[in-house]
Design a protein around this motif. Structure first.
Motif, PDB file in Angstrom:
ATOM      1  N   ILE A  47     -40.798 -51.255  52.998  1.00  0.00           N
ATOM      2  CA  ILE A  47     -41.256 -52.550  53.438  1.00  0.00           C
ATOM      3  C   ILE A  47     -42.353 -52.966  52.886  1.00  0.00           C
ATOM      4  CG2 ILE A  47     -41.083 -54.572  55.000  1.00  0.00           C
ATOM      5  CD1 ILE A  47     -38.847 -53.940  55.995  1.00  0.00           C
ATOM      6  N   LYS A  48     -43.810 -52.521  52.853  1.00  0.00           N
ATOM      7  CA  LYS A  48     -45.223 -51.890  52.399  1.00  0.00           C
ATOM      8  C   LYS A  48     -45.061 -52.503  50.816  1.00  0.00           C
ATOM      9  CE  LYS A  48     -49.667 -51.370  53.816  1.00  0.00           C
ATOM     10  NZ  LYS A  48     -50.924 -50.506  54.945  1.00  0.00           N
ATOM     11  N   GLN A  49     -44.273 -50.961  50.598  1.00  0.00           N
ATOM     12  CA  GLN A  49     -44.411 -51.047  49.164  1.00  0.00           C
ATOM     13  C   GLN A  49     -43.848 -51.979  48.447  1.00  0.00           C
ATOM     14  OE1 GLN A  49     -46.028 -48.153  47.414  1.00  0.00           O
ATOM     15  NE2 GLN A  49     -45.937 -49.781  46.087  1.00  0.00           N
ATOM     16  N   LEU A  50     -42.058 -51.980  48.674  1.00  0.00           N
ATOM     17  CA  LEU A  50     -41.062 -53.181  48.246  1.00  0.00           C
ATOM     18  C   LEU A  50     -42.574 -54.816  48.146  1.00  0.00           C
ATOM     19  CD1 LEU A  50     -38.529 -52.644  49.743  1.00  0.00           C
ATOM     20  CD2 LEU A  50     -38.564 -52.657  47.632  1.00  0.00           C
ATOM     21  N   LYS A  51     -43.169 -55.324  49.074  1.00  0.00           N
ATOM     22  CA  LYS A  51     -43.925 -56.011  48.977  1.00  0.00           C
ATOM     23  C   LYS A  51     -45.082 -56.057  48.050  1.00  0.00           C
ATOM     24  CE  LYS A  51     -43.777 -59.348  51.911  1.00  0.00           C
ATOM     25  NZ  LYS A  51     -43.643 -60.422  52.602  1.00  0.00           N
ATOM     26  N   ALA A  52     -45.358 -55.384  47.781  1.00  0.00           N
ATOM     27  CA  ALA A  52     -46.819 -54.871  47.610  1.00  0.00           C
ATOM     28  C   ALA A  52     -46.309 -54.777  46.106  1.00  0.00           C
ATOM     29  CB  ALA A  52     -47.056 -53.369  47.298  1.00  0.00           C
ATOM     30  N   ASP A  53     -45.266 -54.803  45.570  1.00  0.00           N
ATOM     31  CA  ASP A  53     -44.134 -54.557  44.004  1.00  0.00           C
ATOM     32  C   ASP A  53     -43.603 -55.859  44.339  1.00  0.00           C
ATOM     33  OD1 ASP A  53     -45.509 -51.875  43.875  1.00  0.00           O
ATOM     34  OD2 ASP A  53     -42.955 -50.791  44.059  1.00  0.00           O
ATOM     35  N   GLY A  54     -43.682 -56.727  44.897  1.00  0.00           N
ATOM     36  CA  GLY A  54     -43.289 -58.334  44.697  1.00  0.00           C
ATOM     37  C   GLY A  54     -41.894 -57.897  44.690  1.00  0.00           C
ATOM     38  N   VAL A  55     -41.147 -57.307  45.147  1.00  0.00           N
ATOM     39  CA  VAL A  55     -39.466 -56.994  45.318  1.00  0.00           C
ATOM     40  C   VAL A  55     -39.790 -57.833  47.229  1.00  0.00           C
ATOM     41  CG1 VAL A  55     -37.806 -55.743  46.175  1.00  0.00           C
ATOM     42  CG2 VAL A  55     -38.909 -54.537  44.811  1.00  0.00           C
ATOM     43  N   PRO A  56     -38.599 -58.996  46.696  1.00  0.00           N
ATOM     44  CA  PRO A  56     -37.545 -60.091  47.430  1.00  0.00           C
ATOM     45  C   PRO A  56     -37.122 -59.516  48.999  1.00  0.00           C
ATOM     46  CG  PRO A  56     -36.416 -60.303  45.780  1.00  0.00           C
ATOM     47  CD  PRO A  56     -37.282 -59.145  45.566  1.00  0.00           C
ATOM     48  N   VAL A  57     -37.974 -58.737  49.865  1.00  0.00           N
ATOM     49  CA  VAL A  57     -37.630 -58.399  51.072  1.00  0.00           C
ATOM     50  C   VAL A  57     -38.240 -59.074  51.762  1.00  0.00           C
ATOM     51  CG1 VAL A  57     -39.544 -56.236  51.110  1.00  0.00           C
ATOM     52  CG2 VAL A  57     -37.398 -56.148  52.692  1.00  0.00           C
ATOM     53  N   GLU A  58     -37.421 -59.780  52.856  1.00  0.00           N
ATOM     54  CA  GLU A  58     -37.964 -60.894  53.496  1.00  0.00           C
ATOM     55  C   GLU A  58     -37.439 -60.702  55.132  1.00  0.00           C
ATOM     56  OE1 GLU A  58     -37.488 -64.742  51.349  1.00  0.00           O
ATOM     57  OE2 GLU A  58     -36.265 -63.457  51.333  1.00  0.00           O
ATOM     58  N   GLY A  59     -36.633 -59.405  55.614  1.00  0.00           N
ATOM     59  CA  GLY A  59     -36.316 -59.546  57.220  1.00  0.00           C
ATOM     60  C   GLY A  59     -36.973 -57.925  57.084  1.00  0.00           C
ATOM     61  N   PHE A  60     -36.356 -57.522  58.857  1.00  0.00           N
ATOM     62  CA  PHE A  60     -35.975 -56.176  58.794  1.00  0.00           C
ATOM     63  C   PHE A  60     -35.317 -56.251  59.897  1.00  0.00           C
ATOM     64  CE2 PHE A  60     -36.958 -52.209  61.770  1.00  0.00           C
ATOM     65  CZ  PHE A  60     -36.623 -51.026  60.969  1.00  0.00           C
ATOM     66  N   GLY A  61     -33.816 -55.642  60.075  1.00  0.00           N
ATOM     67  CA  GLY A  61     -32.779 -55.739  61.385  1.00  0.00           C
ATOM     68  C   GLY A  61     -32.695 -54.915  61.771  1.00  0.00           C
ATOM     69  N   ILE A  62     -32.638 -54.481  63.562  1.00  0.00           N
ATOM     70  CA  ILE A  62     -33.241 -53.685  64.320  1.00  0.00           C
ATOM     71  C   ILE A  62     -31.878 -54.180  65.387  1.00  0.00           C
ATOM     72  CG2 ILE A  62     -34.028 -53.059  66.243  1.00  0.00           C
ATOM     73  CD1 ILE A  62     -36.837 -54.297  65.634  1.00  0.00           C
TER      74      ILE A  62
END
Length: 361
Positions: free
Chosen positions: A233-248
């Motif tokens: 998720i850290k990498q996706l955010k850095a790459d501008g990929v629209p990840v907005e949540g983590f489901g546990i």
């Protein structure tokens, strides 16, 4: 992700209300009722789990599945107690695209219509998973270009159909193994790890407003699997990929212990700038259930709720159906069960009351 499966008023007030009704029916004039004799207002009655969660700016919901829609008593509680629902199976690939390019939203539409009628939020589950895929997909031989086209078409058709009706999408479900390596699914083996970023981008193109999640089990606490998601998720955010949540998911079992660092884990993901949601919570036990086991289960449910309440970006909790009557656990874990806050007769268990107390009820 599971395989397919699943307020009392004091007697004195009731008598007072009945007496007033009889008097009115007889045409008798009655003096205004005193404060003590008036029926409890909505504000003074004990809140539902959904109402109590809203006071914390969060939701509390339950998954459901279409076979349950023949059970009127079940639906009554589902519609009144919870502020959110997730279709347990109706939005999975085998259900929504049973033949290539042929989409069927009948089952999913039924769940969404019920949620809308009861003013419930809907989580979409799931666009991409290695299980419950249609035979035409798993038995085919695809080039990378062919599978990319199939995947993009599927994601965008499903998301566009429910545009504006779904608050979250579990875009990719269960992408990692327990040791934090990528699961070698059809998609990973054919497309490589980049399929996750592509899936998120395609879903975002189809609905800019739905929050896009990665979802998995055994990621409650800090360990190799949750570390893998943190890094991704850290990498996706850095790459501008629209990840907005983590489901546990939160599928716990009494025999394995409670994840004491669940709040710390939620907070570190929140620190990445994404929401956290508890998406599929249940707490199973080895049967038979005993008073002691039910008491431990109740404590665990309360502790999980408290962890979410303590993290601002933990936006809500979904139990994986609310009653043992429709739990997926016994069919997958023989000899285990009693995992939910209501028993098989739709009666609240100690866990229900512990959740309610944790929410401030």
């Amino acid at each position: 992700m599971p395989r397919p499966m699943p307020l009392s008023m004091p007697v004195s007030r009731i008598l007072t209300a009945l007496s007033a009704t009889v008097c009115l029916a007889a045409g008798l004039a009655a003096a205004p009722a005193s404060a003590e004799s008036r029926p409890a207002s909505a504000e003074s009655r004990p809140g539902t789990l959904g109402e109590l969660a809203r006071k914390h700016h969060k939701y509390f919901g339950s998954a459901t599945d279409n076979p349950e829609f023949t059970d009127a008593a079940y639906l009554l509680r589902l519609g009144s107690e919870f502020g959110q629902t997730t279709p347990g199976n109706a939005m999975k690939w085998y259900a929504t695209e049973p033949a290539r390019g042929v989409f069927d939203f009948t089952a999913a539409d039924q769940v969404v219509a019920f949620a809308k009628a009861h003013r419930q939020k809907v989580r979409g589950h799931t666009l991409l998973w290695h299980n419950q895929l249609p035979a035409w997909l798993t038995e085919g031989t695809w080039s990378a270009a062919e599978l990319r086209a199939i995947l993009k078409n599927h994601i965008q058709k499903v998301v566009r159909h429910f545009k504006g009706q779904v608050i979250h999408w579990d875009v990719v479900n269960e992408a990692f193994n327990e040791d934090g390596t990528y699961r070698e699914s059809l998609f990973y083996k054919t497309l490589g790890p980049g399929y996750i970023a592509d899936a998120l981008r395609w879903a975002h193109e189809a609905d800019h407003h739905a929050k896009l999640y990665l979802n998995d089990y055994n990621v409650d606490g800090i360990g190799p699997k949750s570390d893998a998601y943190y890094t991704l998720i850290k990498q996706l955010k850095a790459d501008g990929v629209p990840v907005e949540g983590f489901g546990i998911q939160g599928h716990l079992a009494l025999q394995y212990g409670f994840p004491a660092d669940v709040q710390q884990n939620m907070q570190r993901f929140a620190g990445l700038g994404v929401e956290v949601a508890v998406t599929e919570l249940d707490i199973r036990m080895t049967l038979p259930a005993t008073a002691e086991k039910l008491a431990t289960q109740a404590t665990w449910y309360a502790d999980y709720v408290k962890a979410c309440l303590a993290v601002k970006k933990c936006v809500g909790i979904t139990i994986w159906d609310y009653t043992d009557k429709y739990s997926w656990i016994p069919s997958v874990f023989p000899g285990e069960g009693a995992a939910l806050p209501y028993d098989e007769n739709l009666r609240p268990k100690p866990a229900y009351y512990s959740i309610k107390e944790a929410l401030g009820g």
